[in-house]
Scaffold this active site. Structure first.
Site, PDB file in Angstrom:
ATOM      1  CG  HIS A   1      19.886   2.201 -19.751  1.00 43.54           C
ATOM      2  ND1 HIS A   1      19.125   2.035 -20.201  1.00 43.54           N
ATOM      3  CD2 HIS A   1      20.323   3.396 -19.641  1.00 43.54           C
ATOM      4  CE1 HIS A   1      19.044   3.122 -21.567  1.00 43.54           C
ATOM      5  NE2 HIS A   1      19.685   3.889 -20.771  1.00 43.54           N
TER       6      HIS A   1
ATOM      7  CG  ASP B   1      24.325   9.127 -17.250  1.00 42.71           C
ATOM      8  OD1 ASP B   1      23.543  10.556 -17.023  1.00 42.71           O
ATOM      9  OD2 ASP B   1      24.018   8.456 -18.524  1.00 42.71           O
TER      10      ASP B   1
ATOM     11  CG  HIS C   1      18.545  11.955 -25.115  1.00 37.07           C
ATOM     12  ND1 HIS C   1      18.280  12.882 -24.168  1.00 37.07           N
ATOM     13  CD2 HIS C   1      19.123  10.770 -24.828  1.00 37.07           C
ATOM     14  CE1 HIS C   1      18.561  13.075 -23.565  1.00 37.07           C
ATOM     15  NE2 HIS C   1      19.373  11.616 -22.981  1.00 37.07           N
TER      16      HIS C   1
ATOM     17  CG  ASP D   1       0.015  -0.242   2.337  1.00 39.66           C
ATOM     18  OD1 ASP D   1       1.550  -0.147   2.410  1.00 39.66           O
ATOM     19  OD2 ASP D   1      -1.068  -0.075   3.369  1.00 39.66           O
TER      20      ASP D   1
ATOM     21  CD  GLU E   1      23.944  13.036 -20.903  1.00 39.35           C
ATOM     22  OE1 GLU E   1      23.788  11.945 -19.918  1.00 39.35           O
ATOM     23  OE2 GLU E   1      23.100  12.299 -21.886  1.00 39.35           O
TER      24      GLU E   1
ATOM     25  CG  ASP F   1      21.208  13.090 -19.672  1.00 41.61           C
ATOM     26  OD1 ASP F   1      21.662  12.536 -18.783  1.00 41.61           O
ATOM     27  OD2 ASP F   1      20.144  12.702 -20.701  1.00 41.61           O
TER      28      ASP F   1
ATOM     29  CG  HIS G   1      15.097   9.421 -23.186  1.00 36.46           C
ATOM     30  ND1 HIS G   1      15.333   8.528 -22.445  1.00 36.46           N
ATOM     31  CD2 HIS G   1      16.929   9.604 -22.880  1.00 36.46           C
ATOM     32  CE1 HIS G   1      16.370   7.749 -22.241  1.00 36.46           C
ATOM     33  NE2 HIS G   1      17.049   8.893 -22.376  1.00 36.46           N
TER      34      HIS G   1
ATOM     35  CD  GLU H   1      23.287  10.766 -23.906  1.00 35.81           C
ATOM     36  OE1 GLU H   1      23.717  10.073 -22.773  1.00 35.81           O
ATOM     37  OE2 GLU H   1      22.650  11.397 -23.695  1.00 35.81           O
TER      38      GLU H   1
ATOM     39  CE1 TYR I   1      29.801   3.942 -22.198  1.00 35.61           C
ATOM     40  CE2 TYR I   1      29.322   3.456 -24.269  1.00 35.61           C
ATOM     41  CZ  TYR I   1      29.248   4.609 -23.043  1.00 35.61           C
ATOM     42  OH  TYR I   1      28.514   5.279 -23.411  1.00 35.61           O
TER      43      TYR I   1
ATOM     44  CG  HIS J   1      25.143   4.853 -26.319  1.00 35.05           C
ATOM     45  ND1 HIS J   1      25.184   6.602 -26.150  1.00 35.05           N
ATOM     46  CD2 HIS J   1      26.022   4.579 -25.012  1.00 35.05           C
ATOM     47  CE1 HIS J   1      26.500   6.828 -25.896  1.00 35.05           C
ATOM     48  NE2 HIS J   1      26.713   5.744 -24.947  1.00 35.05           N
TER      49      HIS J   1
ATOM     50  NE  ARG K   1      26.307   7.644 -20.400  1.00 31.41           N
ATOM     51  CZ  ARG K   1      26.500   6.475 -19.983  1.00 31.41           C
ATOM     52  NH1 ARG K   1      26.436   5.344 -20.638  1.00 31.41           N
ATOM     53  NH2 ARG K   1      25.971   6.973 -19.072  1.00 31.41           N
TER      54      ARG K   1
END
Ligand SMILES: [Mn+2]
Length: 453
Positions: free
Chosen positions: A251, A268, A362, A35, A416, A279, A369, A392, A396, A358, A414
């Site tokens: 992610h 990130d 975006h 709940d 960004e 971002d 996004h 970005e 890798y 990637h 990375r």
């Protein structure tokens, strides 16, 4: 509130051109477990048009007023064009679940023409939509709402013999509302700059606090603490605090491993201010000093990022920004011996993609996004002033990649930033967050967190 009223006016203008009414709901509570619910976050379309953060609300926009038979030119300036449905005041419930604006206070507080209890929405909806040929509504999110909208249309069709014109089309918010959201106004950009500033502070705090033995979760918590203590409405997305090889999981959100001496931390993380997102990714050495290999990869990603940012200007495209970054990365991968061959041929063969994975950009706005089409008529759309996008690029190299020299393995980088397209080129909203090797190294390891007992 004038900013949200301005958004409503812009949308009403566009809706008037096509005789379209709009019905926009806020988000629904989501159960976390049993709940307990997640903290409520309004739907971005709804927030954009109202600036109202209470759950159980819906906005109806009527470009020609309640009686849609009136011509635009004859419109009574006092006619009802914006109707908000919301929760009524209820002192007993408010003791349990928090304060409510209430129906009586809503018109003045939010600048809407009329307000009614949310319980009356379905009863009143057919009368409001009467004589509009189109209804802007996002179907497919909540079954009960879809049902209610279809019932309202059905009710109106039954009244056609009495002279009522029932709607004949349901239209999605994407072509009109989401195109408006794609172009940020100065007031919206102020919020995005405020979000960028807080996010910068959080990244600097993380660089200062990272050290061997500190947990990824501690960095995650420090970042969120910095966001919240500065009055941000929270994280724009789940923070990725990825030490070493974890950075190769795009992610990665477990954030539960200890930081290891000699490895990098890929962070990130971005906050929202009034639900407008930032971002940002920075990658920095856990012990404060890049190894030679880490530095070589880092400088290459940085070169790609800065070259791609330079390509952002009116008339360029997201695809061009991506290609710019990728071509820099391919040349660098050959230079470092990670790829072998002619850079142009490798690029055409997509040989680099196993390291770059990637896309580069975006849209960014109320959603991380953000909405807005990436192509028009099958062609990549040209960038225009007022759009905000991320840049970005990343590289890798997984720890188990036995096709590369062992010294490169387990390096994930990375970088960004958030970039506004301006008339003369671009503005980096997230400028000033340490990014060069020297600036990053001097921001690292400056203050240690209190050890956990
Ligand atoms: Mn991003």
């Amino acid at each position: 509130m004038s900013m949200y009223r301005d958004h409503r006016e812009r949308l009403l203008e566009r809706l008037a051109e096509s005789g379209t009414a709009a019905l926009v709901f806020t988000a629904t509570h989501k159960v976390r477990n049993h709940d307990c619910e997640y903290r409520f976050r309004p739907d971005s379309d709804f927030w954009y048009l109202t600036g109202f953060a209470e759950p159980e609300s819906a906005l109806v926009l009527l470009p020609r007023g309640v009686d849609a038979t009136a011509k635009d030119g004859e419109r009574d300036p006092h006619e009802v064009r914006t109707v908000l449905f919301l929760r009524e005041k209820n002192p007993e419930m408010e003791t349990w679940t928090g304060r409510r604006l209430g129906v009586d206070a809503a018109p003045e507080a939010l600048g809407v023409d009329a307000a009614y209890p949310i319980e009356e929405l379905w009863k009143r909806l057919p009368e409001l939509l009467k004589n509009y040929r189109r209804v802007l509504y996002r179907a497919g999110l909540e079954e009960a709402r879809d049902r209610g909208v279809l019932d309202a249309l059905s009710t109106l069709r039954k009244r056609a013999r009495g002279g009522v014109l029932p709607p004949v089309e349901l239209v999605d918010p994407a072509p009109v509302l989401h195109e408006l959201r794609l172009f940020k106004t100065p007031a919206e950009l102020d919020k995005m700059r405020a979000a960028a500033a807080i996010t910068g502070e959080a990244h600097r705090a993380a660089m200062a606090a990272a050290a061997p033995g500190v947990g990824e979760h501690e960095i995650d918590a420090l970042v969120e603490y910095t966001f919240r203590r500065r009055g941000s409405t929270g994280m724009a997305y789940t923070t990725i605090a990825a030490g070493g090889n974890n950075g190769c999981i795009l992610h990665y959100v477990e954030n539960d491993a200890p930081l290891v001496d000699g490895e990098l931390l890929l962070l990130d993380a971005g906050c929202e201010v009034d639900f407008y997102a930032s971002d940002v990714t920075r990658t920095f050495p856990v012990n404060g000093t890049f190894t030679l290999e880490q530095r070589a990869i880092y400088d290459l990603v940085l070169e790609a990022e800065e070259t791609a940012i330079d390509a952002v200007r009116p008339g360029a495209t997201v695809d061009l920004v991506h290609e710019t970054a990728q071509r820099v990365l391919v040349r660098g991968l050959v230079r470092l011996g990670l790829l072998d061959g002619d850079p142009d041929e490798l690029y055409e063969a997509k040989a680099h993609q196993r390291f770059t994975i990637h896309k580069t950009s975006h849209w960014l706005g109320l959603d991380v996004h953000d909405c807005g089409a990436y192509s028009l008529d099958g062609e990549p759309r040209p960038l225009e002033p007022g759009m905000v996008l991320t840049v970005e690029p990343g590289l890798y190299i997984t720890a188990d990649d036995d096709e590369v020299d062992p010294r490169w393995r387990g390096i994930a980088v990375r970088i960004e930033d958030d970039v506004l397209v301006t008339a003369s080129g671009h503005e980096v909203l997230t400028a000033g967050i340490p990014k060069t090797v020297d600036d990053v190294e001097s921001a690292c390891g400056r203050e240690s967190l209190e050890p956990v007992a």
